[in-house]
Design a protein around this motif. Sequence first.
Motif, PDB file in Angstrom:
ATOM      1  N   LEU A 140      25.050  62.318  16.948  1.00 50.69           N
ATOM      2  CA  LEU A 140      24.260  63.014  17.955  1.00 50.69           C
ATOM      3  C   LEU A 140      24.284  64.514  17.663  1.00 50.69           C
ATOM      4  CD1 LEU A 140      22.706  62.967  20.687  1.00 50.69           C
ATOM      5  CD2 LEU A 140      24.919  63.420  21.782  1.00 50.69           C
ATOM      6  N   SER A 141      23.109  65.121  17.639  1.00 55.52           N
ATOM      7  CA  SER A 141      23.026  66.542  17.285  1.00 55.52           C
ATOM      8  C   SER A 141      22.055  67.250  18.241  1.00 55.52           C
ATOM      9  CB  SER A 141      22.543  66.692  15.836  1.00 55.52           C
ATOM     10  OG  SER A 141      22.479  68.048  15.474  1.00 55.52           O
ATOM     11  N   PRO A 142      22.424  68.442  18.719  1.00 56.98           N
ATOM     12  CA  PRO A 142      23.722  69.088  18.500  1.00 56.98           C
ATOM     13  C   PRO A 142      24.838  68.320  19.197  1.00 56.98           C
ATOM     14  CG  PRO A 142      22.432  70.330  20.085  1.00 56.98           C
ATOM     15  CD  PRO A 142      21.529  69.287  19.552  1.00 56.98           C
ATOM     16  N   ALA A 143      26.014  68.386  18.607  1.00 57.25           N
ATOM     17  CA  ALA A 143      27.141  67.620  19.118  1.00 57.25           C
ATOM     18  C   ALA A 143      27.552  68.121  20.498  1.00 57.25           C
ATOM     19  CB  ALA A 143      28.315  67.723  18.151  1.00 57.25           C
ATOM     20  N   LEU A 144      28.059  67.204  21.316  1.00 58.74           N
ATOM     21  CA  LEU A 144      28.543  67.550  22.647  1.00 58.74           C
ATOM     22  C   LEU A 144      30.005  67.987  22.553  1.00 58.74           C
ATOM     23  CD1 LEU A 144      26.946  64.575  24.541  1.00 58.74           C
ATOM     24  CD2 LEU A 144      26.495  66.979  25.027  1.00 58.74           C
ATOM     25  N   PRO A 145      30.322  69.192  23.003  1.00 57.01           N
ATOM     26  CA  PRO A 145      31.670  69.721  22.835  1.00 57.01           C
ATOM     27  C   PRO A 145      32.614  69.265  23.949  1.00 57.01           C
ATOM     28  CG  PRO A 145      30.294  71.361  23.868  1.00 57.01           C
ATOM     29  CD  PRO A 145      29.406  70.160  23.609  1.00 57.01           C
ATOM     30  N   HIS A 146      33.817  69.822  23.914  1.00 56.19           N
ATOM     31  CA  HIS A 146      34.779  69.615  24.988  1.00 56.19           C
ATOM     32  C   HIS A 146      34.142  70.022  26.315  1.00 56.19           C
ATOM     33  CE1 HIS A 146      38.815  68.947  26.455  1.00 56.19           C
ATOM     34  NE2 HIS A 146      38.884  70.168  26.992  1.00 56.19           N
ATOM     35  N   GLU A 147      34.452  69.286  27.387  1.00 58.27           N
ATOM     36  CA  GLU A 147      33.863  69.479  28.713  1.00 58.27           C
ATOM     37  C   GLU A 147      32.364  69.202  28.702  1.00 58.27           C
ATOM     38  OE1 GLU A 147      35.730  69.544  31.139  1.00 58.27           O
ATOM     39  OE2 GLU A 147      37.269  71.110  31.147  1.00 58.27           O
ATOM     40  N   ALA A 148      31.955  68.203  27.921  1.00 57.86           N
ATOM     41  CA  ALA A 148      30.528  67.883  27.805  1.00 57.86           C
ATOM     42  C   ALA A 148      29.912  67.516  29.146  1.00 57.86           C
ATOM     43  CB  ALA A 148      30.345  66.726  26.820  1.00 57.86           C
ATOM     44  N   GLN A 149      30.700  66.920  30.051  1.00 53.12           N
ATOM     45  CA  GLN A 149      30.156  66.468  31.336  1.00 53.12           C
ATOM     46  C   GLN A 149      29.692  67.623  32.217  1.00 53.12           C
ATOM     47  OE1 GLN A 149      33.409  66.407  30.573  1.00 53.12           O
ATOM     48  NE2 GLN A 149      34.155  67.817  32.120  1.00 53.12           N
ATOM     49  N   PHE A 150      30.133  68.845  31.911  1.00 54.13           N
ATOM     50  CA  PHE A 150      29.708  70.011  32.683  1.00 54.13           C
ATOM     51  C   PHE A 150      28.619  70.821  31.980  1.00 54.13           C
ATOM     52  CE2 PHE A 150      34.312  70.245  34.442  1.00 54.13           C
ATOM     53  CZ  PHE A 150      34.021  69.268  35.393  1.00 54.13           C
ATOM     54  N   GLN A 151      28.196  70.391  30.796  1.00 53.23           N
ATOM     55  CA  GLN A 151      27.199  71.130  30.025  1.00 53.23           C
ATOM     56  C   GLN A 151      25.806  70.792  30.558  1.00 53.23           C
ATOM     57  OE1 GLN A 151      27.774  73.081  27.141  1.00 53.23           O
ATOM     58  NE2 GLN A 151      29.996  72.873  27.161  1.00 53.23           N
ATOM     59  N   PHE A 152      25.469  71.316  31.732  1.00 57.21           N
ATOM     60  CA  PHE A 152      24.250  70.874  32.414  1.00 57.21           C
ATOM     61  C   PHE A 152      22.965  71.407  31.790  1.00 57.21           C
ATOM     62  CE2 PHE A 152      26.491  68.393  35.202  1.00 57.21           C
ATOM     63  CZ  PHE A 152      25.712  67.888  36.224  1.00 57.21           C
ATOM     64  N   SER A 153      23.090  72.198  30.739  1.00 57.67           N
ATOM     65  CA  SER A 153      21.901  72.534  29.962  1.00 57.67           C
ATOM     66  C   SER A 153      21.470  71.352  29.095  1.00 57.67           C
ATOM     67  CB  SER A 153      22.175  73.750  29.072  1.00 57.67           C
ATOM     68  OG  SER A 153      23.249  73.464  28.173  1.00 57.67           O
ATOM     69  N   ARG A 154      22.335  70.335  29.021  1.00 57.46           N
ATOM     70  CA  ARG A 154      22.058  69.138  28.216  1.00 57.46           C
ATOM     71  C   ARG A 154      21.736  67.952  29.123  1.00 57.46           C
ATOM     72  NH1 ARG A 154      24.521  69.206  22.998  1.00 57.46           N
ATOM     73  NH2 ARG A 154      23.600  67.125  22.789  1.00 57.46           N
ATOM     74  N   PRO A 155      20.751  67.143  28.773  1.00 60.98           N
ATOM     75  CA  PRO A 155      20.433  65.964  29.596  1.00 60.98           C
ATOM     76  C   PRO A 155      21.577  64.955  29.635  1.00 60.98           C
ATOM     77  CG  PRO A 155      19.240  65.901  27.504  1.00 60.98           C
ATOM     78  CD  PRO A 155      19.857  67.259  27.598  1.00 60.98           C
ATOM     79  N   GLU A 156      22.394  64.933  28.586  1.00 63.83           N
ATOM     80  CA  GLU A 156      23.510  63.975  28.551  1.00 63.83           C
ATOM     81  C   GLU A 156      24.485  64.224  29.698  1.00 63.83           C
ATOM     82  OE1 GLU A 156      22.052  64.497  24.298  1.00 63.83           O
ATOM     83  OE2 GLU A 156      22.564  65.832  25.967  1.00 63.83           O
ATOM     84  N   ALA A 157      24.733  65.488  30.022  1.00 65.67           N
ATOM     85  CA  ALA A 157      25.654  65.798  31.119  1.00 65.67           C
ATOM     86  C   ALA A 157      25.086  65.340  32.452  1.00 65.67           C
ATOM     87  CB  ALA A 157      25.953  67.294  31.150  1.00 65.67           C
ATOM     88  N   ARG A 158      23.808  65.554  32.646  1.00 62.16           N
ATOM     89  CA  ARG A 158      23.179  65.129  33.896  1.00 62.16           C
ATOM     90  C   ARG A 158      23.185  63.612  34.011  1.00 62.16           C
ATOM     91  NH1 ARG A 158      19.856  69.346  32.010  1.00 62.16           N
ATOM     92  NH2 ARG A 158      18.130  67.983  31.415  1.00 62.16           N
ATOM     93  N   ALA A 159      23.031  62.934  32.872  1.00 61.07           N
ATOM     94  CA  ALA A 159      23.088  61.472  32.882  1.00 61.07           C
ATOM     95  C   ALA A 159      24.489  60.971  33.221  1.00 61.07           C
ATOM     96  CB  ALA A 159      22.646  60.921  31.520  1.00 61.07           C
ATOM     97  N   VAL A 160      25.516  61.667  32.732  1.00 61.20           N
ATOM     98  CA  VAL A 160      26.896  61.270  33.022  1.00 61.20           C
ATOM     99  C   VAL A 160      27.171  61.345  34.515  1.00 61.20           C
ATOM    100  CG1 VAL A 160      29.311  61.976  32.766  1.00 61.20           C
ATOM    101  CG2 VAL A 160      27.865  61.783  30.770  1.00 61.20           C
ATOM    102  N   LEU A 161      26.642  62.370  35.174  1.00 56.62           N
ATOM    103  CA  LEU A 161      26.823  62.466  36.623  1.00 56.62           C
ATOM    104  C   LEU A 161      26.238  61.246  37.322  1.00 56.62           C
ATOM    105  CD1 LEU A 161      27.603  64.016  39.194  1.00 56.62           C
ATOM    106  CD2 LEU A 161      25.369  65.149  39.062  1.00 56.62           C
ATOM    107  N   GLU A 162      25.044  60.839  36.921  1.00 56.29           N
ATOM    108  CA  GLU A 162      24.424  59.666  37.553  1.00 56.29           C
ATOM    109  C   GLU A 162      25.218  58.403  37.242  1.00 56.29           C
ATOM    110  OE1 GLU A 162      22.202  60.070  39.777  1.00 56.29           O
ATOM    111  OE2 GLU A 162      22.082  62.204  39.326  1.00 56.29           O
ATOM    112  N   GLU A 163      25.712  58.292  36.016  1.00 58.52           N
ATOM    113  CA  GLU A 163      26.506  57.117  35.653  1.00 58.52           C
ATOM    114  C   GLU A 163      27.826  57.086  36.422  1.00 58.52           C
ATOM    115  OE1 GLU A 163      26.922  57.229  31.416  1.00 58.52           O
ATOM    116  OE2 GLU A 163      24.759  57.241  31.095  1.00 58.52           O
ATOM    117  N   THR A 164      28.411  58.256  36.631  1.00 55.39           N
ATOM    118  CA  THR A 164      29.644  58.335  37.416  1.00 55.39           C
ATOM    119  C   THR A 164      29.383  57.895  38.844  1.00 55.39           C
ATOM    120  OG1 THR A 164      30.461  60.172  36.057  1.00 55.39           O
ATOM    121  CG2 THR A 164      31.477  59.882  38.216  1.00 55.39           C
ATOM    122  N   ALA A 165      28.299  58.370  39.433  1.00 51.36           N
ATOM    123  CA  ALA A 165      27.966  57.991  40.805  1.00 51.36           C
ATOM    124  C   ALA A 165      27.709  56.486  40.917  1.00 51.36           C
ATOM    125  CB  ALA A 165      26.742  58.781  41.274  1.00 51.36           C
ATOM    126  N   THR A 166      27.013  55.911  39.936  1.00 47.94           N
ATOM    127  CA  THR A 166      26.759  54.467  39.936  1.00 47.94           C
ATOM    128  C   THR A 166      28.064  53.687  39.855  1.00 47.94           C
ATOM    129  OG1 THR A 166      24.586  54.769  38.911  1.00 47.94           O
ATOM    130  CG2 THR A 166      25.597  52.594  38.709  1.00 47.94           C
TER     131      THR A 166
END
Length: 351
Positions: free
Chosen positions: A304-330
């Motif tokens: 996956l590029s650019p790679a997701l760094p440490h604390e990726a779940q808070f990197q809200f400039s990235r769609p992956e972080a926003r998706a993790v929040l929804e997955e956590t809530a589910t």
Amino acid sequence: MPALRSLRLRPVPTAAVTAAAAAGAAFWLTPWPAALLIRGLFYRGAQQLVRQMRPHAPAVSERLALDYQHDGGRRQLDVFLPPGHTPQDRAVPVIVWVHGGAWISGSRRDVSPYLRMLAARGYAAVGVDYSVAPGSRYPRALHELSEAVQFLQKRAASYGLDMERVVLAGDSAGAQLASQLSAAVTSPAYAAALGFTPSLSADHLRAAVLHCGVYDLEAMGRLTGVLGWGFRTALWAYTGRRRFAETAAAKQMSVISHATGAFPPVFISGGNGDGLTLQQSVPFADRLQELGVPVTRRFWPRDLSPALPHEAQFQFSRPEARAVLEETATFLDSLMHAAAAADQPAKRPPV
């Protein structure tokens, strides 16, 4: 060679040599100088993440800066509740979030925007401050977190908290602390070995959410580069020993060796560009599954590029972080709804 003959080496002042030697000795003899340097770097990184998350954080009900220590200590916590929630409403499940910062830095405010997002999804999300190294050493933080839970238990009616549906959560070093407290809550033998009586009962711990954490301190000693240096310094400060992997504290903190099949269901994640993911999060997830613990993973392909760094779940400039929040809530919704249904008294058949 005229150019070389004209070159004169100026003597270095004795005071400068002495100062340089003292600085080098300070870094070798105590973790304080390096820990303070790392703390400053972590602070700047945390503020960048807060700025990314803040636009996504809705307005919710809040109870801020609550003193939770029964001995008059200065540690505080914040409680974020669903919008308009009052104590008269049905009590909501509680997520106790332990902030990261390598055990030497960080604040409950670093995760406030994220907790507001969780609160908006129907939870009481609690951010807890705890004592950090080098001024405080293991296991003080663990005991303070248990005190925070006890405070919430005593004030559950005042804030509308369902303390029979509790989630322990954290990021980075906070994930280590949340996982260690989860292990102590669910394993009386481990709690006894720690000399520790958790305030939370195993029946009331319904889940753990662990992002980019540390679960095997022996493996931490094998980290290389800047990341390895930083974590070794932090663990030296936190355990009190440079060779931290050989300490009793390190063995106790390695939750991978102490978790049992009673560990709560887990949501665990780590970025593909985070050096801790393959070394810490994946092996811990594997171990929990071996024990029969339900595990929900969120890891990403290595390419996956650019790679997701440490604390990726808070990197809200990235769609992956926003998706993790929804997955956590589910993940949490499925467990909490099931828990609520199971806890309802059986309906009596009509007469």
